[in-house]
Write an enzyme that holds these catalytic residues in place. Structure first.
Site, PDB file in Angstrom:
ATOM      1  CE  LYS A  83      -4.182  10.358   3.862  1.00 54.27           C
ATOM      2  NZ  LYS A  83      -3.955   8.929   3.535  1.00 54.27           N
ATOM      3  CB  SER A  87      -2.664   5.059   4.873  1.00 55.36           C
ATOM      4  OG  SER A  87      -1.312   5.098   4.509  1.00 55.36           O
ATOM      5  CB  SER A 126      -0.139   8.279   4.412  1.00 52.20           C
ATOM      6  OG  SER A 126      -1.367   7.859   3.860  1.00 52.20           O
TER       7      SER A 126
HETATM    8  N1  GLN Z   1       2.870   2.766   4.219  1.00 50.01           N
HETATM    9  C1  GLN Z   1       2.407   2.439   2.922  1.00 50.01           C
HETATM   10  C2  GLN Z   1       3.144   3.260   1.884  1.00 50.01           C
HETATM   11  O1  GLN Z   1       3.985   3.983   2.263  1.00 50.01           O
HETATM   12  C3  GLN Z   1       0.922   2.633   2.817  1.00 50.01           C
HETATM   13  C4  GLN Z   1       0.526   4.035   2.630  1.00 50.01           C
HETATM   14  C5  GLN Z   1      -0.952   4.180   2.389  1.00 50.01           C
HETATM   15  O2  GLN Z   1      -1.728   3.265   2.676  1.00 50.01           O
HETATM   16  N2  GLN Z   1      -1.313   5.295   1.794  1.00 50.01           N
HETATM   17  O3  GLN Z   1       2.911   3.192   0.730  1.00 50.01           O
END
Ligand code: GLN
Length: 483
Positions: free
Chosen positions: A76, A175, A151
């Site tokens: 990532k 995410s 994400s």
């Molecule tokens: N969807 C969540 C957010 O927008 C989690 C994102 C993540 O785990 N990085 O913060």
């Protein structure tokens, strides 16, 4: 060969039926062919991959190879990689080449894994759909009109599309688990503090945790085992030895008590997801597990608590991107303040700005007690709920997401709708617990459904073992999207 299990790939490498250079070449060719359709990669490091693969072949020849030596891998783009662009999905870091490797990156280099590239993501890991990337949305390989989740959507899509067998991700509020669910693969986020955050660009430090993607639980176990271990450069890194997370893979499930939180089934879950989750629970019972109803009474408060705490920490973490110490600097400005303002206005996207504003607000004098402190109290209640539940069961199972993958653009104008989709995942981060998502069937539009398993602290091996047993009697995880 990339479609095979890590065990089979490693055996083929050792038997010299294939070389690491051939594997890397295959992965690079698949990326060249498949990536224009799904936009899973921000950077492809062809030269670096071929050099690492040649070094892996030398280790294989010398008999010093480990389990991951020669295995193609994607990181990532939140993980710093020395000499390779690290953008975090943001214009702010669009030209940033990290001067050092994240701890996870160096561990996987030492293991001999071959990084082929860096994957697309929501800007600074903020999002649930991968639509917040400066580099354009990643598309779901099962249906390119749909989101892959976020994400870490690029990593999940790359594994689902069989461009690489394994990839890293990070999970602040879901995410790893959510994109794994929406792309039909397996993903695990371990107990907070297990994976070093050194060199992992911070979003919300008390929640951020590195995790692993693969098609199967067995392969996730191999990847996670190579990513963990104490790192003195991260003050929240746990002083525990590296573990073999594959140690419980063959443990039968007879006697396993699976807690099913009644709140997860009360409302919000779509019928197709519910049917797949119910069928998966029935499969677990056939394997000898028993299911017991448990209650997480404060689960409904997880979204509001998370969307106060995460932006609060983000507003502080992202203050370093000022065009001086880090990040994009505006070309024209009148004075220092103007330079800060313009650089940040140009460098950050809309969702990141929204969170910086929310975070600054909830931490400000006069609102701190009402929002931030209140959210911290909820965080404690949520962790206590899990502790009570784990007195009645060994692990908890439920949906990973309320719906299958939604359409690109469908929720992007409605942040609250988008946030609500995180209902089943964020509580796990607030409590710091490990969580896993594995494929559990298909729902509307032939799109994948994920089952989430949540364990008590340090129960990663048990979660992976349960998922592996499930994957011995089901084949959801082996289904591949048509390309
Ligand atoms: N969807 C969540 C957010 O927008 C989690 C994102 C993540 O785990 N990085 O913060």
């Amino acid at each position: 060969m990339i479609d095979s299990s890590l065990k089979d790939i490693a055996a083929a490498l050792r038997a010299k039926r294939i070389s690491a250079v051939e594997l890397a070449t295959d992965s690079l060719a698949r990326i060249a062919a498949g990536n224009p359709r799904i936009n899973a990669f921000v950077t492809v490091d062809r030269d670096g991959a071929l050099a690492a693969a040649a070094a892996a072949d030398a280790r294989l020849a010398a008999g010093t190879a480990g389990r991951l030596t020669g295995i193609p891998l994607a990181h990532k783009d939140v993980f710093c990689t020395e000499g390779v662009l690290t953008t975090c999905g943001s214009k702010m870091l669009a030209n940033f080449t990290a001067p050092y490797d994240a701890h996870v990156v160096s561990l996987l280099k030492q293991a001999g894994a071959v990084m082929v590239g860096k994957t697309n993501m929501d800007e600074f890991a903020m999002g649930s759909s991968n639509e917040n990337s400066h580099f354009g949305p990643t598309r779901n390989p099962w249906n390119t009109a749909c989101v892959p989740g976020g994400s870490s959507g690029g990593s999940a899509a790359a594994v689902a599309a069989r461009l690489v067998p394994i990839a890293t991700g990070t999970d602040t509020g879901g995410s790893v688990r959510q994109p794994a669910a929406l792309c039909g693969i397996t993903g695990i986020k371990p107990t907070y503090g297990t994976v070093s955050r050194y060199g992992m660009i911070a979003y919300a430090s008390s929640l951020d945790q590195g995790g692993a993607f693969a098609r199967s639980a067995e392969d996730c176990a191999a990847l996670l085992s190579a990513m963990t271990g104490h790192d003195p450069r991260d003050s929240t890194s746990l002083e525990r030895d590296a573990e073999d997370y594959g140690r419980d893979l063959n443990q039968p499930l007879a006697g396993l008590r699976i807690g099913v939180p009644k709140e997860f089934f009360a409302e919000g879950m779509e019928g197709d997801v519910r049917a797949a989750v119910d069928a998966a629970l029935a499969e677990y019972r056939k394997l000898g597990a028993t299911t017991v109803e448990v209650s997480l009474p404060n689960a409904r408060l997880a979204i509001p608590a998370y969307y106060v705490i995460a932006p609060a920490e983000a507003s502080s973490n992202l203050s370093r991107f000022d065009g001086v110490r880090y990040g994009h600097r505006a070309a024209d400005y009148t004075d220092l303040m103007d330079m800060y303002c313009k650089s940040r206005a140009e460098g950050f996207g809309g969702e990141v700005k929204r969170r910086i504003l929310v975070g600054t607000y909830v931490l400000s004098h006069g609102y701190y007690d009402a929002y931030y402190i209140k959210a911290q109290k909820l965080r404690r209640l949520i962790a206590d709920d899990f502790a009570a539940a784990f007195r009645q069961c060994d692990l908890i199972a439920g949906p990973t997401t309320p719906t299958v993958a939604f359409g690109i653009g469908e929720k992007s104008d409605d942040p609250v709708q988008m946030y609500l989709g995180d209902i089943y995942t964020v509580a796990v981060n607030l409590a710091g617990l490990p969580g896993l998502s594995h494929p559990a069937g298909f729902g509307k539009g032939g799109l994948p459904v994920g089952l989430q398993l949540i364990g008590n602290y340090f129960s990663e091996a048990r979660l992976l073992g349960a998922a592996h047993q499930f994957q011995q009697v089901t084949d959801w995880h082996s289904r591949a999207p048509q390309s």
